[in-house]
Design an enzyme around this catalytic site. Structure first.
Site, PDB file in Angstrom:
ATOM      1  N   HIS A  98      -6.799  -7.574   7.570  1.00 22.47           N
ATOM      2  CA  HIS A  98      -5.724  -7.520   6.568  1.00 22.47           C
ATOM      3  C   HIS A  98      -5.591  -8.884   5.886  1.00 22.47           C
ATOM      4  O   HIS A  98      -5.452  -8.979   4.661  1.00 22.47           O
ATOM      5  CB  HIS A  98      -4.372  -7.231   7.234  1.00 22.47           C
ATOM      6  N   LYS A 131       3.470   7.697  13.469  1.00 20.71           N
ATOM      7  CA  LYS A 131       3.639   7.666  14.924  1.00 20.71           C
ATOM      8  C   LYS A 131       4.462   6.429  15.283  1.00 20.71           C
ATOM      9  O   LYS A 131       4.604   5.527  14.478  1.00 20.71           O
ATOM     10  CB  LYS A 131       2.275   7.649  15.607  1.00 20.71           C
ATOM     11  N   ARG A 157     -12.874  -0.673   3.997  1.00 22.80           N
ATOM     12  CA  ARG A 157     -13.764  -1.170   5.052  1.00 22.80           C
ATOM     13  C   ARG A 157     -15.119  -0.485   5.016  1.00 22.80           C
ATOM     14  O   ARG A 157     -16.153  -1.103   5.238  1.00 22.80           O
ATOM     15  CB  ARG A 157     -13.135  -0.927   6.429  1.00 22.80           C
ATOM     16  N   SER A 203      -5.955  -1.955  13.152  1.00 26.78           N
ATOM     17  CA  SER A 203      -4.823  -2.221  14.046  1.00 26.78           C
ATOM     18  C   SER A 203      -4.908  -1.324  15.273  1.00 26.78           C
ATOM     19  O   SER A 203      -4.612  -1.736  16.391  1.00 26.78           O
ATOM     20  CB  SER A 203      -3.502  -1.961  13.318  1.00 26.78           C
TER      21      SER A 203
HETATM   22  O1  PNS Z   1      -1.903   0.491   6.836  1.00 29.07           O
HETATM   23  P1  PNS Z   1      -1.928   1.940   6.449  1.00 29.07           P
HETATM   24  O2  PNS Z   1      -1.232   2.777   7.493  1.00 29.07           O
HETATM   25  O3  PNS Z   1      -3.315   2.429   6.145  1.00 29.07           O
HETATM   26  O4  PNS Z   1      -1.077   2.062   5.077  1.00 29.07           O
HETATM   27  C1  PNS Z   1      -0.830   3.317   4.479  1.00 29.07           C
HETATM   28  C2  PNS Z   1       0.249   3.210   3.386  1.00 29.07           C
HETATM   29  C3  PNS Z   1       1.486   2.537   3.943  1.00 29.07           C
HETATM   30  C4  PNS Z   1      -0.280   2.403   2.243  1.00 29.07           C
HETATM   31  C5  PNS Z   1       0.553   4.647   2.896  1.00 29.07           C
HETATM   32  O5  PNS Z   1       0.768   5.482   4.011  1.00 29.07           O
HETATM   33  C6  PNS Z   1       1.772   4.704   1.988  1.00 29.07           C
HETATM   34  O6  PNS Z   1       1.740   4.256   0.886  1.00 29.07           O
HETATM   35  N1  PNS Z   1       2.888   5.247   2.532  1.00 29.07           N
HETATM   36  C7  PNS Z   1       4.149   5.343   1.815  1.00 29.07           C
HETATM   37  C8  PNS Z   1       4.492   6.784   1.493  1.00 29.07           C
HETATM   38  C9  PNS Z   1       3.766   7.235   0.249  1.00 29.07           C
HETATM   39  O7  PNS Z   1       3.909   6.685  -0.810  1.00 29.07           O
HETATM   40  N2  PNS Z   1       2.941   8.283   0.438  1.00 29.07           N
HETATM   41  C10 PNS Z   1       2.151   8.853  -0.634  1.00 29.07           C
HETATM   42  C11 PNS Z   1       0.858   8.076  -0.805  1.00 29.07           C
HETATM   43  S1  PNS Z   1      -0.120   8.811  -2.042  1.00 29.07           S
END
Ligand code: PNS
Length: 180
Positions: free
Chosen positions: A18, A42, A91, A128
């Site tokens: 990150h 989760k 990645r 993570s």
């Molecule tokens: O580190 P991650 O878990 O891969 O991040 C994912 C994240 C936080 C970027 C994504 O789950 C997100 O944007 N969540 C917020 C809710 C949302 O906007 N959902 C629709 C995405 S199209």
């Protein structure tokens, strides 16, 4: 032209992968807001406050990086901050499908563009989730996370039954240990 971008994630916890993406993205924008999602699906290992603290300490050297939390839709967070660019690390090909879907949905919802940073090959295997699993069973994660995160992981898993922590550089296989 956007001067600010948002780099969103769960950051449970922030890893060196990150950090690599954040550092590199920060060189291309006047301001980079690292948006930490409050409600990770989760149950997170680190609560939001701790995830923010760890992000703050890991990015303390980056003057143009701000750490913030958000709840709900990413595009709403972007709208409140007046930002139209999201930065995500890629990645491997396996990331691409879900990242493309999210990017397309965010664009459709709110005209938010997603810029992808190709993760350094040094970190392409890092997540993570894996870091937590390795740390949970006593593996050395010092090469993969900022020092404060390493301390946080050790504290989280210290004394848990069936789990042990190893010193950096040592192996995790004790001679004569039976296979589980
Ligand atoms: O580190 P991650 O878990 O891969 O991040 C994912 C994240 C936080 C970027 C994504 O789950 C997100 O944007 N969540 C917020 C809710 C949302 O906007 N959902 C629709 C995405 S199209």
């Amino acid at each position: 032209m956007s001067e600010t971008a948002v780099c969103p994630g769960s950051f449970d916890p922030v890893t060196n992968g990150h950090l690599d993406v954040i550092e590199r993205a920060a060189t291309h924008f006047e301001r980079l807001i690292v948006g930490c999602l409050r409600n990770v699906g989760k149950r997170p290992l680190f609560d939001l406050e701790r995830r923010l603290e760890l992000l703050e300490s890991a990015t303390a050297h980056l003057d143009n990086v701000e750490i913030a939390s958000f709840d709900g839709l990413l595009v709403e967070f972007c709208r409140r901050r007046g930002v139209r660019i999201v930065v995500r690390g890629l990645r491997a090909v396996s990331d691409f499908e879900s990242e493309l879907e999210m990017a397309q949905m965010n664009h459709r919802l709110a005209d938010v563009e997603t810029f992808f940073v190709a993760t350094s090959p040094l970190y392409s295997f890092l997540s993570s989730t894996l870091v937590k699993e390795v740390a949970r069973f006593g593996g050395d994660v010092t090469p993969f996370v900022p020092p404060a995160v390493n301390d946080g992981l050790r504290a989280q898993f210290a004394g848990r039954s069936g789990e042990r922590l190893m010193e950096p550089g040592s192996t995790n296989v004790a001679e004569g240990t039976p296979h589980e």
